[in-house]
Write an enzyme that holds these catalytic residues in place. Structure first.
Site, PDB file in Angstrom:
ATOM      1  N   THR A  68      56.973  22.233  54.349  1.00 18.67           N
ATOM      2  CA  THR A  68      55.806  22.433  55.211  1.00 18.67           C
ATOM      3  C   THR A  68      55.250  21.068  55.573  1.00 18.67           C
ATOM      4  O   THR A  68      55.049  20.233  54.700  1.00 18.67           O
ATOM      5  CB  THR A  68      54.720  23.277  54.506  1.00 18.67           C
ATOM      6  OG1 THR A  68      53.501  23.160  55.248  1.00 18.67           O
ATOM      7  CG2 THR A  68      54.468  22.815  53.077  1.00 18.67           C
ATOM      8  N   GLY A  69      55.027  20.849  56.849  1.00 22.51           N
ATOM      9  CA  GLY A  69      54.489  19.544  57.232  1.00 22.51           C
ATOM     10  C   GLY A  69      54.713  19.263  58.694  1.00 22.51           C
ATOM     11  O   GLY A  69      54.941  20.178  59.494  1.00 22.51           O
TER      12      GLY A  69
ATOM     13  N   GLY B 216      56.661  18.768  61.384  1.00 23.88           N
ATOM     14  CA  GLY B 216      58.049  19.176  61.534  1.00 23.88           C
ATOM     15  C   GLY B 216      58.981  18.140  62.116  1.00 23.88           C
ATOM     16  O   GLY B 216      60.151  18.045  61.725  1.00 23.88           O
TER      17      GLY B 216
ATOM     18  N   ARG C 231      58.021  24.006  71.960  1.00 23.66           N
ATOM     19  CA  ARG C 231      58.322  23.096  70.850  1.00 23.66           C
ATOM     20  C   ARG C 231      58.842  23.880  69.641  1.00 23.66           C
ATOM     21  O   ARG C 231      58.309  24.921  69.277  1.00 23.66           O
ATOM     22  CB  ARG C 231      57.050  22.323  70.482  1.00 23.66           C
ATOM     23  CG  ARG C 231      57.199  21.374  69.287  1.00 23.66           C
ATOM     24  CD  ARG C 231      56.616  21.982  68.030  1.00 23.66           C
ATOM     25  NE  ARG C 231      56.580  21.017  66.919  1.00 23.66           N
ATOM     26  CZ  ARG C 231      56.253  21.348  65.671  1.00 23.66           C
ATOM     27  NH1 ARG C 231      55.919  22.583  65.378  1.00 23.66           N
ATOM     28  NH2 ARG C 231      56.256  20.441  64.721  1.00 23.66           N
ATOM     29  N   VAL C 232      59.901  23.378  69.034  1.00 27.35           N
ATOM     30  CA  VAL C 232      60.446  23.958  67.813  1.00 27.35           C
ATOM     31  C   VAL C 232      60.254  22.941  66.683  1.00 27.35           C
ATOM     32  O   VAL C 232      60.606  21.774  66.831  1.00 27.35           O
ATOM     33  CB  VAL C 232      61.951  24.278  67.966  1.00 27.35           C
ATOM     34  CG1 VAL C 232      62.507  24.910  66.689  1.00 27.35           C
ATOM     35  CG2 VAL C 232      62.183  25.216  69.151  1.00 27.35           C
ATOM     36  N   GLY C 233      59.676  23.397  65.581  1.00 24.66           N
ATOM     37  CA  GLY C 233      59.481  22.526  64.418  1.00 24.66           C
ATOM     38  C   GLY C 233      60.633  22.661  63.437  1.00 24.66           C
ATOM     39  O   GLY C 233      61.717  23.127  63.793  1.00 24.66           O
ATOM     40  N   ASP C 234      60.385  22.273  62.189  1.00 23.81           N
ATOM     41  CA  ASP C 234      61.466  22.278  61.212  1.00 23.81           C
ATOM     42  C   ASP C 234      61.700  23.641  60.554  1.00 23.81           C
ATOM     43  O   ASP C 234      62.770  23.879  59.990  1.00 23.81           O
ATOM     44  CB  ASP C 234      61.183  21.238  60.109  1.00 23.81           C
ATOM     45  CG  ASP C 234      59.912  21.570  59.333  1.00 23.81           C
ATOM     46  OD1 ASP C 234      58.895  21.902  59.970  1.00 23.81           O
ATOM     47  OD2 ASP C 234      59.941  21.496  58.090  1.00 23.81           O
TER      48      ASP C 234
ATOM     49  N   THR D 223      52.390  26.545  57.415  1.00 26.17           N
ATOM     50  CA  THR D 223      53.648  27.244  57.195  1.00 26.17           C
ATOM     51  C   THR D 223      53.685  27.847  55.796  1.00 26.17           C
ATOM     52  O   THR D 223      53.068  27.311  54.886  1.00 26.17           O
ATOM     53  CB  THR D 223      54.775  26.198  57.357  1.00 26.17           C
ATOM     54  OG1 THR D 223      54.723  25.716  58.691  1.00 26.17           O
ATOM     55  CG2 THR D 223      56.142  26.756  57.046  1.00 26.17           C
TER      56      THR D 223
END
Lengths: 345, 345
Positions: free
Chosen positions: A249-250, A252, A226-229, A198
């Protein structure tokens, strides 16, 4: 887009009229960017690759800083810096976005302003060259904060965004990465790495306004929408002039559960110094939860911190003294001069 | 789904073996639910409509409480309570979901456990009878927190969820509402009202574990894949045993920007009493920002608060003393006895 451009030129014009560059030269300006955190070791890096990445990080942080010096807002600086990373094939955002399990690109982005807590986010867009531009448009041109999928692209078309052919986002590196993951040759390592590419930026402008933005291609071989952060305000991005601005970043899922970006700002608002607040969340809370990653963060005085609990994090900053730092590994951190002569006008 | 059912029967079996109902009778149990906040006035309500809504709220809170008494987890109680509201045509969730601008239903839901901060969320699903069940499955059957759109439905199919025909979600009331908004006859009022019919539940179980869940059909005449706060962990839903559990309903954009659910829990964790923390966020911070809505919240002792800054909020609770309260308007609040005889076994 036309409104944006018009607004931009208006700002330049007004800045010129009042010679803001001189008048406000003692107002602190600062910017910090990231290109992802993860398993980045010297052993896994060639000199050539490292030089290419450092050059891209430098181009990004300077593009953002140039805006700040011109008198642009922190939002405009954040967008300018992120667009350089989105346009590079090196990072998992925009041009270099990873492929999902179906072989498509699904990109997310978000942006937030510390002055009025305005925010914009898009999730799962497939044809937008610069998702951060669309997140900005959601913030400025709609009454909504978040749009997703085909609906978000319909909004983009109405706002005059160019719809890119999916071929634009095809990079051989990412395609081969998907094939390897699908073949499970190096699945475990790739799965570990994929979360961490990211990109993001945080800036402080002449008005003392903070802004933060984040953009991502999600995870390679991603299934199930899928939705991350990254597109989640509070998790991947947050900004409040009363506290700080953060881009994450990581992994999520952990950043969502611990509301990482807002969590850090909240501690700062309660009086905890920025570096301590960010360090507590990244190196204590997330480490205990086994949530890998890092953040870039800046408070309203322009103090910068970039903690990460992974092996490395691509990052660059130009601080309130104009000093530029570009780092990849953990043990770095000595600033190098960011002479304005290096910044192309 | 089969695992869930098996787990459920196992709990009942074990509860029977150890006669938990008696053994743990002094452990506080509590549940609070909402069916949305908004412009709800006595003038706009008929006696018949009010009685129907009160009956549905009662059925929901009792369904959840029944689970708690049986020894089920707070997560199971939250799901049971929300499913009653999703299955009712009266609320904007599940069966009664509003229509988007294209005349389709797009539903969101989320759930979170206070014990391990596990969470699950789905955004924009169209064929799932009980979106809260799918959010639960994302939490328990995947490594992800959030899934959206067709991807989320693909996950649902793989997990054996029944795909409902869109006709199931067609209620004449909501269809006519969409036509009125499209005709702009009563657009302003409808636009004001439409945000506020989300449903949610928060519960405390015998183990002292909190859980929170939220489910919504979004906004009527919604365009551009807009995502509100309901599926956003931190904004619409949050739970942490160290502080509290919250489910929100209101103008989602503001609930996202102020990270409302987590914001309240964070204040509680810092030592602010629950009712003061929730009141500050809803009746001070959100009021200043002109963000309408409310929350239901419960701390780890089972204290309940239900502040809202709109004219009314559909809500019901059974507190740690077993007293049931069902309220619609602002001036209510006196508890009525929640005799177990009223709870159908």
């Amino acid at each position: 887009m036309y409104e944006q451009t018009a607004k931009y030129f208006l700002i330049i014009f007004i800045a010129g009229l009042f010679n803001m560059n001189t008048a406000l030269a003692d107002t602190p300006l600062a910017i910090v960017i990231h290109g992802g955190a993860g398993t980045i070791t010297r052993a896994s890096m060639t000199d050539e690759k490292e030089a290419t990445i450092r050059a891209a990080l430098k181009a990004s942080v300077q593009a953002g800083y140039r805006e700040l010096v011109k008198g642009a807002t922190s939002t405009e600086a954040v967008v300018a810096a992120i667009k350089v990373l989105e346009d590079s094939p090196l990072f998992n955002a925009g041009k270099g976005a990873v492929f999902n399990a179906a072989g498509n690109n699904e990109m997310d982005a978000s942006i937030m302003e510390g002055a009025g807590l305005n925010a914009g986010a898009v999730a799962s867009v497939a044809h937008i060259r610069n998702p951060i531009d669309l997140a900005l448009s959601v913030m400025t041109d709609s009454e909504h904060v978040m749009m997703m999928g085909e609906g978000a692209e319909e909004f983009a078309r109405q706002k005059g965004f160019e719809m890119m052919d999916p071929a634009y986002f095809h990079t051989d590196f990412r395609w081969q990465q998907l094939q390897r993951i699908k073949a499970k040759e190096t699945a475990q390592q790739e799965q570990r790495d994929q979360w961490f590419s990211t990109v993001g930026a945080v800036a402080l402008d002449r008005n003392g306004d903070l802004a933060a933005g984040t953009s991502t291609g999600g995870t390679s071989n991603k299934r199930w929408g899928r939705v991350g952060d990254s597109p989640i305000i509070g998790a991947g991005t947050y900004a409040n002039n009363n506290s700080c601005a953060v881009s994450a970043t990581g992994h999520g899922e952990y950043f969502i559960r611990y509301v990482v970006a807002y969590n850090i700002c909240n501690r700062v608002e309660s009086g905890t110094p920025l570096s301590e607040a960010a360090d507590t969340v990244i190196n204590d809370i997330l480490v205990k939860a086994k949530g890998q990653g890092g953040v870039i963060a800046m408070d309203h005085s322009g103090n910068i911190t970039t903690p990460f609990n992974s092996e490395g994090m691509y990052r660059a900053s130009i601080d309130t003294d104009g000093e530029m730092t570009i780092s990849i590994y953990r043990e770095e951190g000595e600033p190098e001069p960011a002479l304005m002569g290096n910044v192309e006008h």
